[in-house]
Design a protein around this motif. Structure first.
Motif, PDB file in Angstrom:
ATOM      1  N   UNK A   1     -31.840  -0.295 -24.038  1.00 52.40           N
ATOM      2  CA  UNK A   1     -30.794   0.322 -24.987  1.00 52.40           C
ATOM      3  C   UNK A   1     -30.348   0.311 -23.259  1.00 52.40           C
ATOM      4  N   UNK A   2     -28.875   0.634 -23.726  1.00 49.56           N
ATOM      5  CA  UNK A   2     -27.916   0.625 -22.168  1.00 49.56           C
ATOM      6  C   UNK A   2     -27.052   1.627 -22.230  1.00 49.56           C
ATOM      7  N   UNK A   3     -27.021   2.054 -21.176  1.00 48.91           N
ATOM      8  CA  UNK A   3     -26.308   3.522 -20.540  1.00 48.91           C
ATOM      9  C   UNK A   3     -25.089   3.281 -20.127  1.00 48.91           C
ATOM     10  N   UNK A   4     -24.065   4.407 -20.433  1.00 46.19           N
ATOM     11  CA  UNK A   4     -22.535   3.439 -20.332  1.00 46.19           C
ATOM     12  C   UNK A   4     -22.365   3.707 -18.472  1.00 46.19           C
ATOM     13  N   UNK A   5     -21.464   2.806 -18.228  1.00 44.56           N
ATOM     14  CA  UNK A   5     -21.112   2.669 -16.406  1.00 44.56           C
ATOM     15  C   UNK A   5     -20.082   4.382 -16.060  1.00 44.56           C
ATOM     16  N   UNK A   6     -20.361   4.537 -14.859  1.00 43.30           N
ATOM     17  CA  UNK A   6     -19.366   5.087 -14.476  1.00 43.30           C
ATOM     18  C   UNK A   6     -18.805   5.214 -12.919  1.00 43.30           C
ATOM     19  N   UNK A   7     -17.701   6.013 -13.285  1.00 42.44           N
ATOM     20  CA  UNK A   7     -16.502   6.036 -11.690  1.00 42.44           C
ATOM     21  C   UNK A   7     -16.201   7.025 -11.506  1.00 42.44           C
ATOM     22  N   UNK A   8     -15.715   7.156 -10.304  1.00 42.70           N
ATOM     23  CA  UNK A   8     -14.182   7.528  -9.880  1.00 42.70           C
ATOM     24  C   UNK A   8     -13.352   6.814  -9.643  1.00 42.70           C
ATOM     25  N   UNK A   9     -11.780   7.294  -9.537  1.00 42.14           N
ATOM     26  CA  UNK A   9     -10.959   6.923  -8.882  1.00 42.14           C
ATOM     27  C   UNK A   9      -9.923   8.352  -8.211  1.00 42.14           C
ATOM     28  N   UNK A  10      -9.099   7.396  -7.162  1.00 41.43           N
ATOM     29  CA  UNK A  10      -7.828   7.858  -6.670  1.00 41.43           C
ATOM     30  C   UNK A  10      -6.704   8.752  -7.908  1.00 41.43           C
ATOM     31  N   UNK A  11      -5.663   9.194  -7.606  1.00 45.87           N
ATOM     32  CA  UNK A  11      -4.923   9.905  -8.341  1.00 45.87           C
ATOM     33  C   UNK A  11      -3.380   9.136  -8.547  1.00 45.87           C
ATOM     34  N   UNK A  12      -3.324   8.696  -7.404  1.00 45.98           N
ATOM     35  CA  UNK A  12      -2.320   8.281  -6.256  1.00 45.98           C
ATOM     36  C   UNK A  12      -2.201   7.084  -5.312  1.00 45.98           C
ATOM     37  N   UNK A  13      -1.372   6.011  -5.986  1.00 45.66           N
ATOM     38  CA  UNK A  13      -1.516   5.121  -4.548  1.00 45.66           C
ATOM     39  C   UNK A  13      -0.272   4.463  -4.356  1.00 45.66           C
ATOM     40  N   UNK A  14       0.754   4.547  -3.206  1.00 40.96           N
ATOM     41  CA  UNK A  14       1.901   4.445  -2.501  1.00 40.96           C
ATOM     42  C   UNK A  14       2.070   2.498  -1.127  1.00 40.96           C
ATOM     43  N   UNK A  15       3.165   1.845  -2.271  1.00 39.85           N
ATOM     44  CA  UNK A  15       3.309   0.889  -1.639  1.00 39.85           C
ATOM     45  C   UNK A  15       4.761   0.867  -1.707  1.00 39.85           C
ATOM     46  N   UNK A  16       5.018   0.303  -0.818  1.00 46.97           N
ATOM     47  CA  UNK A  16       6.967  -0.361  -0.464  1.00 46.97           C
ATOM     48  C   UNK A  16       7.201  -1.637  -1.161  1.00 46.97           C
ATOM     49  N   UNK A  17       8.217  -1.588  -1.813  1.00 48.98           N
ATOM     50  CA  UNK A  17       9.272  -2.493  -1.972  1.00 48.98           C
ATOM     51  C   UNK A  17       9.327  -3.694  -1.575  1.00 48.98           C
ATOM     52  N   UNK A  18       8.931  -5.016  -2.011  1.00 44.52           N
ATOM     53  CA  UNK A  18       8.849  -6.277  -1.878  1.00 44.52           C
ATOM     54  C   UNK A  18       6.961  -6.815  -0.651  1.00 44.52           C
ATOM     55  N   UNK A  19       6.978  -5.528  -0.276  1.00 42.79           N
ATOM     56  CA  UNK A  19       6.110  -5.386   0.024  1.00 42.79           C
ATOM     57  C   UNK A  19       4.472  -6.819   0.527  1.00 42.79           C
ATOM     58  N   UNK A  20       4.606  -7.534  -0.760  1.00 43.58           N
ATOM     59  CA  UNK A  20       3.705  -8.306  -1.296  1.00 43.58           C
ATOM     60  C   UNK A  20       2.220  -8.029  -1.768  1.00 43.58           C
ATOM     61  N   UNK A  21       1.419  -8.996  -1.215  1.00 39.18           N
ATOM     62  CA  UNK A  21       0.514  -8.113  -1.611  1.00 39.18           C
ATOM     63  C   UNK A  21      -1.047  -6.628  -1.218  1.00 39.18           C
ATOM     64  N   UNK A  22      -0.632  -6.023  -2.163  1.00 35.72           N
ATOM     65  CA  UNK A  22      -1.310  -4.185  -1.484  1.00 35.72           C
ATOM     66  C   UNK A  22      -2.490  -4.179  -1.644  1.00 35.72           C
ATOM     67  N   UNK A  23      -3.452  -4.241  -0.992  1.00 37.52           N
ATOM     68  CA  UNK A  23      -5.183  -3.354  -1.566  1.00 37.52           C
ATOM     69  C   UNK A  23      -5.502  -2.016  -0.265  1.00 37.52           C
ATOM     70  N   UNK A  24      -5.848  -1.446  -1.915  1.00 38.85           N
ATOM     71  CA  UNK A  24      -6.257  -0.249  -1.452  1.00 38.85           C
ATOM     72  C   UNK A  24      -7.696  -0.138  -1.683  1.00 38.85           C
ATOM     73  N   UNK A  25      -8.526   0.005   0.031  1.00 34.67           N
ATOM     74  CA  UNK A  25     -10.274   0.000  -0.292  1.00 34.67           C
ATOM     75  C   UNK A  25     -10.754   1.470  -0.596  1.00 34.67           C
ATOM     76  N   UNK A  26     -11.670   0.679  -1.760  1.00 37.06           N
ATOM     77  CA  UNK A  26     -12.385   2.203  -1.780  1.00 37.06           C
ATOM     78  C   UNK A  26     -11.133   3.135  -3.134  1.00 37.06           C
TER      79      UNK A  26
END
Length: 752
Positions: A358-383
């Motif tokens: 019997x499988x238990x549901x996975x869990x996680x938390x996440x940040x509420x806001x992520x900022x980036x600049x127009x035409x800034x290319x690929x964006x990576x936000x760790x954790x």
């Protein structure tokens, strides 16, 4: 007189192959010889021998064996006495009726010859001497025979196979043919399973089948077989048996089962299925069955066990299945299936499955806001996502995947993605996009939902904000180099720059300015330097008689500023090349030259103000050339030439006079590339004067009150204004050369 009587018997036998063989005709001929005096008891044989074929039991009665019978009473009878005979020929001793009918009953499969004496006895004991009679039974070949089993099971293998006793009860015919004849076998045809391939099929005299198998299959194989002896077919004999069908069930190592399918149908029960398409015969006799080997390894307890199961082939014609029960959760089940029969075992098929709990549901938390600049290319936000769990420690082995959605998918060229291993958020927005984007995320594991399990987490919301950034302006040039010819004047290229843009659509309010800067080369070649206006029109002017190259950088600047962003376009390079064009040299030529009584070498200045062209051509070399256009070259002992200083030199022939025209050309070495001119040409005229020659052919003619005087002269003719000062004295008259050419006529009243 002599009398002859014949009797024929024909026997017909079928060979069993659709053809008919007719035996040799048996003929009994009895001949009598007339006698001068016949006895009271008398007979005559038509022929002293009789021929019959083996097994010709139809010869039970042969009429008219006797002719010319003479007896004294009705009680007469014939007596046959055996002289020499094979006793096995006749089932009963031959008899002869008083009417001459002979009765024969032959034994089957007997042949040979027999000698008999025939006597006639009447009722009064009168007796006629015996007459010999020979009976021949000719041999006829009987067909060979054999038998086969109704069906036999044999094991086969690749390569050479020997199967004994496939043919039984082999016989060349009856006993009298067994010892003398040999029997051979021929396989007329065979058919069997599709994949079976055999060659070199032979059945020996002893009944052993041999063949070479290059491909095997299990199934019924049918052979059409005949036997043939060497007894021949004389006298209607038959040397070939009837066709028999030999049925053999070939059994080879079975083929493997198809792909095994494992399906967990409850927390502790596993369904095993596999297809099997090989066609089998006599499953019980060939002992064909499935062997299922099962191995169970429990990851929680670390325990291990295995067992085997056997499954009857006959109860699953196409797809087979078995149930494996009492399996603990989180056990790795490995199933191996092979097919076995009396020939061996097939290659195995193996498949494994992890039994789920019997499988238990996975869990996680996440940040509420992520900022980036127009035409800034690929964006990576760790954790960006953290506290990621599959549900429990026992489920840490599960694979997890984040599922993300966004309110504006078109705002991205790479949609938001969260790596479940480290929680990093990556994305890339579309070019020139800025603004707010709402996103959701949830986590899915591979534990499944079997038995009430949950494999999906709660949904979390977060926002991505893209800050605006000034995009650099852009433009394109129709060409990166402009090549012009010297002295072109002014240059104007409307649309030299095109696709002039301040950036994307949200930056159309910006103003634009082109900046041109000298990057190398000459600057003194322009009377007005290059200028590129905001509409893309390029203009400049060049100084006269100037050539060379000039390199310029061009950038487009917008009014959007650089924080953040870029207000300058990429730098483009423009090269302006002005190619030199040769200007013609110049000089001033003197008026026509009049030469009177001078002879021999003469030098005179005829060209002045000699120039190769503008100052940039001052290094060029100059030469004069002359070419006669009219008059005679015979005026000169050496033709006229002009040196680089304009001095003309020539030598005149004494006594020669007249007019001659010459072209005078000044040539530089600047060439004629790009339409350059290296030559200037003018016309120069000589007037040569001297003492006229004496006239001749003088004649006088009276004409009324006057005199007509005519004469000739041979000097060269001068005409026009050039002869105004050239006079010819004739007595007291002055006659101009222009008034008379080769001959002159004067009409005048004169005194003589």
């Amino acid at each position: 007189s002599s009398t002859t009587t014949a009797m024929a018997t024909t026997s017909t036998t079928s060979t069993g192959k659709g053809s008919t063989t007719t035996s040799t005709t048996s003929t009994i001929v009895l001949e009598t010889t007339p006698m001068a005096v016949l006895p009271s008891v008398y007979f005559k044989l038509r022929k002293d021998y009789l021929q019959a074929l083996e097994d010709s039991r139809s010869l039970d009665s042969v009429p008219s064996v006797i002719s010319d019978i003479q007896v004294q009473s009705s009680g007469a009878f014939f007596v046959l006495s055996r002289v020499a005979s094979d006793g096995s020929l006749f089932a009963e001793a031959p008899t002869l009726d008083v009417d001459g009918t002979l009765h024969l009953l032959l034994n089957n499969n007997a042949f040979g010859n027999s000698s008999w004496n025939v006597s006639l006895v009447d009722g009064n004991t009168a007796y006629f001497s015996p007459i010999p009679l020979r009976i021949f039974v000719l041999p006829v070949n009987d067909p060979p025979s054999f038998s086969v089993h109704s069906q036999s099971i044999v094991m086969t293998h690749l390569g050479l196979n020997y199967i004994p006793n496939v043919v039984l009860n082999i016989s060349a015919g009856p006993a009298n043919e067994q010892l003398s004849q040999r029997v051979s076998f021929t396989i007329l045809s065979w058919k069997g399973p599709e994949n079976l391939q055999m060659s070199n099929l032979i059945i020996t005299e002893q009944g052993t089948l041999s063949f070479n198998a290059s491909s095997l299959s299990t199934g019924l194989v049918q052979f059409s077989v005949i036997a043939r002896d060497d007894g021949g077919i004389q006298n209607g004999g038959i040397d070939t048996s009837a066709t028999m069908t030999l049925n053999l069930v070939f059994v080879s190592i079975p083929q493997s089962v198809g792909h095994i399918i494992l399906s967990q149908i409850s927390q502790s029960v596993l369904l095993v299925r596999w297809p099997y398409t090989q066609t089998d015969f006599l499953i019980d006799e060939t002992r064909t069955f499935f062997k299922i080997s099962v191995q169970l390894a429990n990851l929680t307890t670390g325990t291990y066990r295995s067992f085997e199961m056997f499954h009857n082939r006959s109860i699953c014609p196409d797809t087979c299945s078995v149930l494996i029960e009492e399996i603990r959760p989180r056990s790795i089940v490995t199933v191996r299936v092979v097919v076995t029969n009396i020939a061996g075992s097939s290659p195995d098929q193996v498949e494994s499955l992890m039994m789920a709990s019997t499988n238990l549901a996975p869990t996680f938390s996440i940040i509420s806001l992520a900022n980036a600049v127009e035409d800034g290319g690929p964006v990576t936000i760790p954790r960006a996502a953290y506290d990621i769990s599959a549900g429990s420690n026992e489920e840490s082995f599960q694979q997890m995947t984040f599922i993300l959605s966004t309110s504006l998918p078109s705002a991205f060229i790479r949609l938001p993605f969260i790596d479940s291993r480290n929680g990093s958020l990556t994305f890339q927005t579309a070019l020139n996009y800025n603004g707010r984007i709402n996103c959701t995320a949830y986590l899915v594991d591979d534990g499944g939902t079997t038995y009430g399990g949950v494999n999906v987490s709660l949904v979390h919301d977060f926002v991505i904000i893209i800050l605006a950034s000034n995009d650099p302006p852009t433009f394109m040039m129709r060409r990166s180099a402009i090549t012009l010819l010297e002295d072109f004047g002014s240059f104007l290229d409307v649309g030299f720059a095109y696709n002039i843009l301040p950036g994307p659509a949200d930056e159309t309010w910006q103003s634009l300015t082109f900046i041109m800067e000298l990057a190398g080369g000459l600057t003194n070649i322009f009377s007005s330097p290059p200028l590129l206006n905001s509409s893309g029109t390029l203009s400049f002017s060049a100084k006269p008689n100037q050539s060379g190259s000039s390199n310029w950088t061009i950038q487009l600047q917008d009014s959007g500023g650089n924080a953040p962003g870029q207000s300058y376009s990429a730098v483009e390079l423009l090269q302006i090349i002005i190619l030199p064009v040769n200007d013609p040299p110049s000089f001033v030529l003197s008026p026509p030259l009049y030469v009177y009584q001078q002879f021999g070498g003469i030098s005179v200045q005829v060209a002045r103000e000699i120039s190769p062209g503008p100052p940039d051509e001052s290094s060029q070399m100059l030469t004069f050339t002359m070419k006669q256009l009219s008059g005679s070259i015979q005026y000169f002992t050496s033709p006229p030439t002009i040196d680089q200083n304009g001095i003309m030199s020539f030598s005149r022939i004494p006594g020669a006079y007249g007019q001659t025209n010459w072209s005078v050309s000044l040539n530089d070495n600047g060439g004629e590339l790009y339409g350059g001119i290296s030559t200037s040409t003018k016309i120069f005229t000589f007037f040569l004067y001297g003492i006229p020659s004496q006239v001749f052919g003088l004649q006088y003619y009276a004409r009324g009150s006057g005199v007509l005087i005519t004469w000739k002269h041979s000097d060269m003719t001068l005409t026009g204004e050039q002869l105004l000062n050239s006079l010819n004295l004739v007595q007291t008259f002055l006659i101009s050369f222009r008034e008379c050419k080769d001959s002159c006529v004067l009409m005048s009243s004169i005194r003589l």
